[in-house]
Design a protein around this motif. Structure first.
Motif, mmCIF file in Angstrom:
data_model
loop_
_atom_site.group_PDB
_atom_site.id
_atom_site.type_symbol
_atom_site.label_atom_id
_atom_site.label_comp_id
_atom_site.label_asym_id
_atom_site.label_seq_id
_atom_site.Cartn_x
_atom_site.Cartn_y
_atom_site.Cartn_z
ATOM 1 N N SER A 154 -37.608 -27.286 19.333
ATOM 2 C CA SER A 154 -36.939 -27.991 18.244
ATOM 3 C C SER A 154 -36.168 -29.200 18.751
ATOM 4 O O SER A 154 -35.607 -29.949 17.963
ATOM 5 N N ILE A 174 -40.540 -23.297 8.944
ATOM 6 C CA ILE A 174 -41.214 -23.827 10.147
ATOM 7 C C ILE A 174 -42.741 -23.765 9.961
ATOM 8 O O ILE A 174 -43.473 -24.688 10.337
ATOM 9 N N CYS A 182 -37.045 -29.235 10.216
ATOM 10 C CA CYS A 182 -38.325 -29.202 9.482
ATOM 11 C C CYS A 182 -38.079 -29.516 8.007
ATOM 12 O O CYS A 182 -38.853 -30.256 7.389
ATOM 13 N N MET A 204 -34.068 -25.533 14.024
ATOM 14 C CA MET A 204 -35.454 -25.985 13.838
ATOM 15 C C MET A 204 -35.803 -26.050 12.352
ATOM 16 O O MET A 204 -36.431 -27.019 11.898
#
Ligand code: GLC
Length: 552
Positions: free
Chosen positions: A394, A215, A289, A285
């Protein structure tokens, strides 16, 4: 650990760009292309619908992305109005810089706490991966990306170490919970020791570290516009190693990730074993990413396919089975049990008698949230702040779910925020339950520490969630609470009590992430375009097909 003195404050004018506008709708603001950003190449989320395996990273959609501010040629705060920053901001920057850790002359992270008054240092003099995230965001938002790059590269090197607990070897991709730089003044050498769980209390490996690393790599890339770091073979390999740990096939029947207790921010026994929301939201998330950063070479393509499949299954599972609102609670309350076969409604055989009393009172008619855990015959109905905020950021939460979570904050302000933002979880567990669940942990007594304690660091996540859902007034209210005490109290690690009124029993002072969390919250509220670093837009491909309950 010497901090350069002159930096920081010059660029940061805080407070004020959204002053008296309580009903100001930030989402509208975010929709408008306000900034003209010259970029060499754009970096944006790869939507599943746009994904075609044959495209390279270079061909990602060009142009402005809402909230996707690039640090390229946008000075941190110089275009803001001339309101005086809150006096706490300057103090916070000074304390944050004092916590810098250097390795061979380069800043590589920030220590967990700079609390000289405390007798026990324990491991608070280390750089924790999760603790560094708000520090990193503060530096990125202030146009100082180098430390973040150094940190990402240093931790990537540590990932390459062989990790063992006694005679057992951990997975290759595991990232450390923390590391420490040892300075030898005589030999003038610096060395690093890292902890992957083998020294941690309880010997649990941090599942969240790798996700935060991914992240943060995206935040760095999004903020600087510098794609070259994420594109290096080392970073690509680092991402693949982290994902290999989570995407491997086994005996799982759920797309969620099975975890040991204490594997995340809550790093001691608190009954979060199984499928804790914090990890599931971070997992989601990190997958999204990675999808944006993975190069489409032979190895990358294979991962992209696996990521996409997992995202579909994970979002369906979470949105359907972890979501709880008034309607859903009522449905579970009326569940039949012992259902067999594909027609079962109560798939996990949740026994209605296991629903705790408190949840019936707590659940407002307006609002909802992702529960703490779902596994066979076990639903942990507790509220966990980090997981829910990350679900919003997210876009694991649909827009309707995201706004229902914010409704819950408003409806249950006293319980979830009280006098200091914000509770790590709600409610606390007590008595017999506390004995069984925590193993009689004296640090986690009711309304303290991880057991219903209040963690100021979570302010940045709340603020980001507020901005994303167009509810900045909620963030402003929380920040005001923090400003009334945080500095005066010496930036404690956590607060205790039902309302979060007391400085935590064993709380460190000058806890770095309490300081950095405040700065990030302030900077985001001042310039909402910073949100793009740590937020992903809703992806239509991941929208649910079913509509289950009132707040969907
Ligand atoms: C405590 C927290 C953990 C944090 C560490 C350093 O162990 O539970 O989340 O990373 O302190 O601040």
């Amino acid at each position: 650990m010497d901090a350069p003195k002159e930096t920081g404050l010059r660029k940061v004018t805080s407070v004020a760009s959204i002053p008296e506008m309580d009903d100001f709708d930030l989402t509208k603001l975010l929709d408008k292309p306000r900034l003209t950003i010259k970029r060499e190449r754009s970096f944006d989320e790869r939507s599943l619908s746009e994904m075609s395996i044959s495209r390279g990273l270079d061909n990602l959609e060009l142009g402005y992305s809402p909230g996707g501010r690039s640090g390229l040629d946008t000075p941190a705060s110089s275009t803001r109005n001339s309101f005086e920053p809150h006096p706490m901001v300057a103090e916070a920057w000074e304390s944050l810089r004092r916590s810098l850790v250097h390795f061979r002359g380069q800043p590589v992270g920030t220590i967990a706490a700079y609390d000289h008054a405390s007798e026990e240092v324990l491991n608070y003099d280390q750089v924790f991966v999760r603790d560094f995230v708000p520090s990193a965001l503060a530096f990125l938002m202030n146009g100082e990306p180098d430390i973040v790059k150094n940190f990402l590269l240093k931790t990537l090197q540590l990932q390459g170490w062989e990790k063992r607990v006694d005679k057992f070897r951990l997975g290759e991709g595991a990232m450390p919970a923390s590391f420490k730089v040892l300075h030898d003044p005589e030999r003038k050498t610096d060395t690093i020791v890292a902890d992957f769980g083998e020294s941690a209390i309880g010997r649990v490996a941090p599942v969240d570290s790798g996700f935060w690393w991914i992240i943060l790599l995206r935040a760095y890339t999004k903020s600087t516009g510098d794609l070259t770091l994420a594109e290096t073979p080392d970073c690509q390999k680092g991402m693949r190693l982290i994902l290999t740990l989570c995407l491997s096939e086994g005996f799982d029947t759920f797309p969620t990730l099975l975890c040991a207790d204490g594997c995340s921010m809550i790093d001691r026994r608190m009954g979060i074993y199984g499928y804790p929301i914090e990890i599931q939201a971070l997992f989601f998330m990190a997958l999204r990413c990675s999808l944006a950063m993975m190069k489409l070479d032979t190895e990358g393509k294979e991962f992209v396919e696996r990521i996409m499949k997992r995202l579909h299954a994970l979002s369906f599972h979470m949105r359907s089975y972890f979501w709880l609102d008034f309607q859903q609670l009522n449905d579970i309350y009326r569940y039949k049990t012992e259902e067999y076969s594909h027609t079962a409604v109560n798939k996990f055989n949740v026994i209605p008698d296991s629903i705790p009393d408190w949840v019936f009172d707590f659940m407002p008619t307006r609002g909802g949230y992702f529960v703490g855990n779902v596994s066979p015959a076990r639903m942990d109905f507790r509220w966990f702040a980090l997981g829910n905020c990350v679900a919003i950021l997210s876009s694991l939460a649909t827009p309707e779910q995201a706004s229902a979570i914010m409704d819950l904050f408003e409806e249950r302000w006293e319980e979830l925020v009280g006098e200091m933002p914000i509770k790590i979880c709600y409610p606390a567990i007590e008595s017999h339950e506390w004995r069984i669940i925590t193993g009689c942990d004296p640090k986690n007594t009711r309304w303290s520490y991880h057991n219903g304690g209040t963690w100021p660091v979570l302010l940045w996540l709340l603020t980001a969630a507020c901005i994303k859902t167009g509810r900045p007034q909620i963030a402003r209210r929380a920040i005001e609470l923090a400003e009334s005490r945080l500095l005066k109290d010496g930036w404690p690690e956590y607060y205790d009590g039902k309302l979060g009124r007391y400085i935590g029993k064993q709380a460190r002072k000058y806890q770095t992430w309490s300081i950095a969390g405040y700065l990030v919250a302030k900077m985001m509220l001042e310039d909402p375009s910073h949100l793009g670093m740590i937020s992903l837009e809703d992806d239509r491909q991941l929208r649910p097909i079913i509509k289950r309950s009132s707040s969907f």
